[in-house]
Enzyme design. Structure first.
Site, PDB file in Angstrom:
ATOM      1  N   LYS A 147       0.906  -1.171   0.054  1.00 47.82           N
ATOM      2  CA  LYS A 147      -0.013  -0.224  -0.143  1.00 47.82           C
ATOM      3  C   LYS A 147       0.964   1.261   0.052  1.00 47.82           C
ATOM      4  CE  LYS A 147      -0.250   1.965   3.890  1.00 47.82           C
ATOM      5  NZ  LYS A 147       1.184   2.195   4.499  1.00 47.82           N
ATOM      6  N   HIS A 177      -0.956  -4.596   6.022  1.00 48.04           N
ATOM      7  CA  HIS A 177      -0.700  -5.368   7.318  1.00 48.04           C
ATOM      8  C   HIS A 177      -1.677  -5.353   8.361  1.00 48.04           C
ATOM      9  CE1 HIS A 177       1.280  -1.959   9.023  1.00 48.04           C
ATOM     10  NE2 HIS A 177       1.381  -2.606  10.154  1.00 48.04           N
ATOM     11  N   LYS A 181      -3.170  -8.732  11.664  1.00 50.24           N
ATOM     12  CA  LYS A 181      -3.177  -8.214  13.067  1.00 50.24           C
ATOM     13  C   LYS A 181      -4.085  -9.236  13.845  1.00 50.24           C
ATOM     14  CE  LYS A 181      -1.374  -3.631  13.287  1.00 50.24           C
ATOM     15  NZ  LYS A 181      -0.058  -3.484  14.173  1.00 50.24           N
ATOM     16  N   GLU A 215      -0.047   7.670  16.740  1.00 48.68           N
ATOM     17  CA  GLU A 215       1.505   7.066  16.625  1.00 48.68           C
ATOM     18  C   GLU A 215       2.120   8.162  17.493  1.00 48.68           C
ATOM     19  OE1 GLU A 215       2.796   4.394  13.409  1.00 48.68           O
ATOM     20  OE2 GLU A 215       1.649   6.210  12.324  1.00 48.68           O
ATOM     21  N   ASP A 234      -1.310   7.182   3.797  1.00 51.53           N
ATOM     22  CA  ASP A 234      -0.584   6.352   4.365  1.00 51.53           C
ATOM     23  C   ASP A 234      -1.386   5.396   5.277  1.00 51.53           C
ATOM     24  OD1 ASP A 234       1.749   5.065   5.308  1.00 51.53           O
ATOM     25  OD2 ASP A 234       2.035   6.545   6.935  1.00 51.53           O
ATOM     26  N   HIS A 239      -5.186   1.453   6.107  1.00 48.18           N
ATOM     27  CA  HIS A 239      -5.556   0.478   7.175  1.00 48.18           C
ATOM     28  C   HIS A 239      -6.784   0.775   8.000  1.00 48.18           C
ATOM     29  CE1 HIS A 239      -1.428  -0.585   6.792  1.00 48.18           C
ATOM     30  NE2 HIS A 239      -0.862   0.760   7.256  1.00 48.18           N
ATOM     31  N   LYS A 325       1.074  11.338  13.488  1.00 39.65           N
ATOM     32  CA  LYS A 325       2.260  11.057  13.805  1.00 39.65           C
ATOM     33  C   LYS A 325       2.590  12.074  14.952  1.00 39.65           C
ATOM     34  CE  LYS A 325       3.609   8.236  10.468  1.00 39.65           C
ATOM     35  NZ  LYS A 325       3.487   7.043  10.565  1.00 39.65           N
TER      36      LYS A 325
HETATM   37  C1  BG6 Z   1       2.548   1.677   8.051  1.00 41.09           C
HETATM   38  C2  BG6 Z   1       2.773   2.969   7.498  1.00 41.09           C
HETATM   39  O1  BG6 Z   1       1.786   1.118   6.898  1.00 41.09           O
HETATM   40  O2  BG6 Z   1       1.925   1.236   9.070  1.00 41.09           O
HETATM   41  C3  BG6 Z   1       3.389   3.797   8.845  1.00 41.09           C
HETATM   42  O3  BG6 Z   1       3.259   3.506   6.435  1.00 41.09           O
HETATM   43  C4  BG6 Z   1       2.947   3.348  10.080  1.00 41.09           C
HETATM   44  O4  BG6 Z   1       3.628   5.058   8.655  1.00 41.09           O
HETATM   45  C5  BG6 Z   1       2.888   1.906  10.344  1.00 41.09           C
HETATM   46  O5  BG6 Z   1       3.811   3.986  11.160  1.00 41.09           O
HETATM   47  C6  BG6 Z   1       2.029   1.452  11.527  1.00 41.09           C
HETATM   48  O6  BG6 Z   1       1.862   0.174  11.760  1.00 41.09           O
HETATM   49  P1  BG6 Z   1       1.607  -0.608  13.106  1.00 41.09           P
HETATM   50  O7  BG6 Z   1       1.700  -1.970  12.855  1.00 41.09           O
HETATM   51  O8  BG6 Z   1       3.283  -0.316  13.790  1.00 41.09           O
HETATM   52  O9  BG6 Z   1       0.675   0.077  13.856  1.00 41.09           O
END
Ligand code: BG6
Length: 472
Positions: A147, A177, A181, A215, A234, A239, A325
């Site tokens: 992605k 991803h 989870k 995050e 992103d 997600h 972020k």
């Molecule tokens: C990624 C993004 O797909 O997912 C990142 O590109 C982000 O910017 C990350 O930090 C977060 O993944 P997780 O599993 O750590 O929450």
């Protein structure tokens, strides 16, 4: 199930994702006995980033040592390391890659499957796909595409057309991803394996839903990727929208890939076009000073927005999504806010006035679920307090054998199971509903690093409240 023998080709093998997630993840699968009996992993990158086999092995060892769950040592590591080789590929000169793939296939004998993982920037997807088609490497192979899939509706359509000119949809694995989870997958179990929650999982009982993924980390040196992407592309259109699909979908007829994905796509079909008036875009103070960032950058590092679904289950129930972020905490939370009872018989103090019942699904690995409700304080007076019932994966199970998102999904791709991958129609629909926002984005509002985002977030969710940061 253990997959057939495989040659896995990792494009972007020298990149950040391969270093942090993919190489450690593949080694974890090997250690867990989940890779095929016979496999080879070929790293690839453009010629200017080419490595020798030994340099690639060394890099893999360093990345597993830094980011892996098991140390790169012993027999398991030795075997994994021996399976690694490198072959550079450029559209004008795919020679080294072709040779590396041929060597790997000969070493395995028989006819191993090929799996290509495109861990490259979105702008490079099309040229890699074309190279796979032109060289014949794509024949009978499967492909994992990272992605964000495109940057808007026209580019996603064009990318789908390029992919479909080389790969049949049944061999395309668009990876997100979050869907790998453990506790996201558990949303299906929670909803459809139990009689407890599903009867109240609708507009009659739920007033609003929050999907909140703040995050703590900043852009971690990924200025080049981030400047061209931003938080909406992103995190949100990928997600968070995918998670929304799981939370909101109707029960599928079975858990097979088609019915499951059909139901998720129906949620996207029912999504109303995003209204820029219900979107808060933010940028953390100091972002413009990060190396590689344009000092006048308008790229957002934060988005909060309201999403509405026009279907029978959810009509009138707002979904609030937030991600950004450099925020106060790193969390992954879905909150279902329940309606208040018909009659208020209990005097509520200011502390309770806004806190209705909530179901909070925390999908940090390994995850937990909490039901929040009111109970009577012990004593002669009728006073209420907040209480919580909690299920915790870590306390209830040995989670040592749990797979991380990428591990689970790479395994599924090797097994040919598309259930947890995204589909072209759904992705195109998500870009379609996003078009008004992409065409007319509100200006970015600054926010202090370590906060919960710009001021506008509380207005956005009123009369409700963000369930983070915990008790008010
Ligand atoms: C990624 C993004 O797909 O997912 C990142 O590109 C982000 O910017 C990350 O930090 C977060 O993944 P997780 O599993 O750590 O929450």
């Amino acid at each position: 199930a253990v997959p057939d023998d495989h040659v896995i080709v990792l494009f972007g093998a020298t990149g950040d994702l391969a270093r942090r997630k993919l190489l450690p993840g593949l080694f974890h699968l090997a250690k867990a006995g989940l890779l095929p009996d016979r496999y080879r992993i070929v790293g690839s990158a453009p010629a200017q980033a080419a490595l020798s086999d030994d340099e690639f092995r060394k890099r893999a060892r360093e990345s597993v040592a830094e980011f892996g769950r098991s140390r790169p040592e012993g027999k398991a590591w030795q075997r994994f390391e021996e399976s690694l080789s490198f072959g550079a590929a450029d559209p004008e000169d795919p020679g080294p890659l072709l040779e590396a793939v041929r060597d790997a296939e000969q070493a395995l004998g028989g006819s191993p499957r090929r799996l290509f993982h495109l861990a490259v920037p979105p702008a490079a997807f099309a040229s890699v796909i074309e190279l796979l088609g032109a060289t014949g490497l794509a024949d009978g192979a499967r492909v994992i595409v990272e992605k964000p899939f495109g940057t808007d509706l026209p580019s996603a359509r064009a990318l789908n057309a390029t992919i479909h000119s080389v790969f049949d949809e049944s061999r395309v694995f668009r990876i997100d991803h979050f869907l790998g989870k453990e506790s996201v997958d558990n949303i299906l179990a929670l909803r459809f394996a139990n009689g407890l929650l599903e009867p109240v999982w609708n507009r009659d009982h739920i007033s609003h839903v929050q999907i909140d993924v703040p995050e703590k980390i900043g852009i971690e040196g990924r200025a080049q990727f981030f400047e061209g992407t931003g938080t909406f592309r992103d995190m949100i259109v990928t997600h968070l929208f995918q998670l929304l699909g799981f939370v909101a979908m109707e029960p599928p007829t079975t858990l097979a890939a088609k019915p499951l994905r059909d139901e998720k796509e129906k949620v996207f079909q029912s999504m109303r076009s995003l209204d820029p008036a219900h979107v808060v875009r933010g940028q953390y103070e100091g972002y413009r000073d990060e190396p590689g960032v344009d000092p006048r950058s308008d790229t957002e590092t934060f988005v909060a927005l309201r999403v509405e679904l026009d279907n029978w289950r959810w009509a009138g129930v707002p979904f609030y999504l937030r991600s950004g972020k450099s925020l106060a905490e790193g969390r992954h939370i879905v909150t279902l806010g329940f309606r208040e009872p018909a009659l208020r018989m209990f005097p509520l103090t200011a502390r309770h006035r806004t806190r209705t019942n909530e179901l909070v699904i925390d999908f940090d690995d390994p995850g937990r679920i909490a039901a929040r409700f009111l109970v009577k304080d012990p004593g002669p007076a009728m006073r209420l307090s907040d209480a919580e019932m909690v299920f915790s994966y870590a306390e209830s199970f040995n989670t040592m054998h749990a797979l991380e998102g990428y591990e689970r999904l790479i395994l599924d791709a090797m097994l040919g199971d598309q259930s947890l991958f995204t589909r072209s129609d759904g992705i195109e629909r998500l870009w379609e509903v996003s078009t008004p926002l992409l065409d007319d984005p509100p200006p970015v509002e600054p926010y202090a690093p370590g906060s919960w985002g710009p001021d506008g977030i509380n207005r956005l969710i009123a009369p409700y409240h963000w369930s983070l940061p915990g008790r008010r």
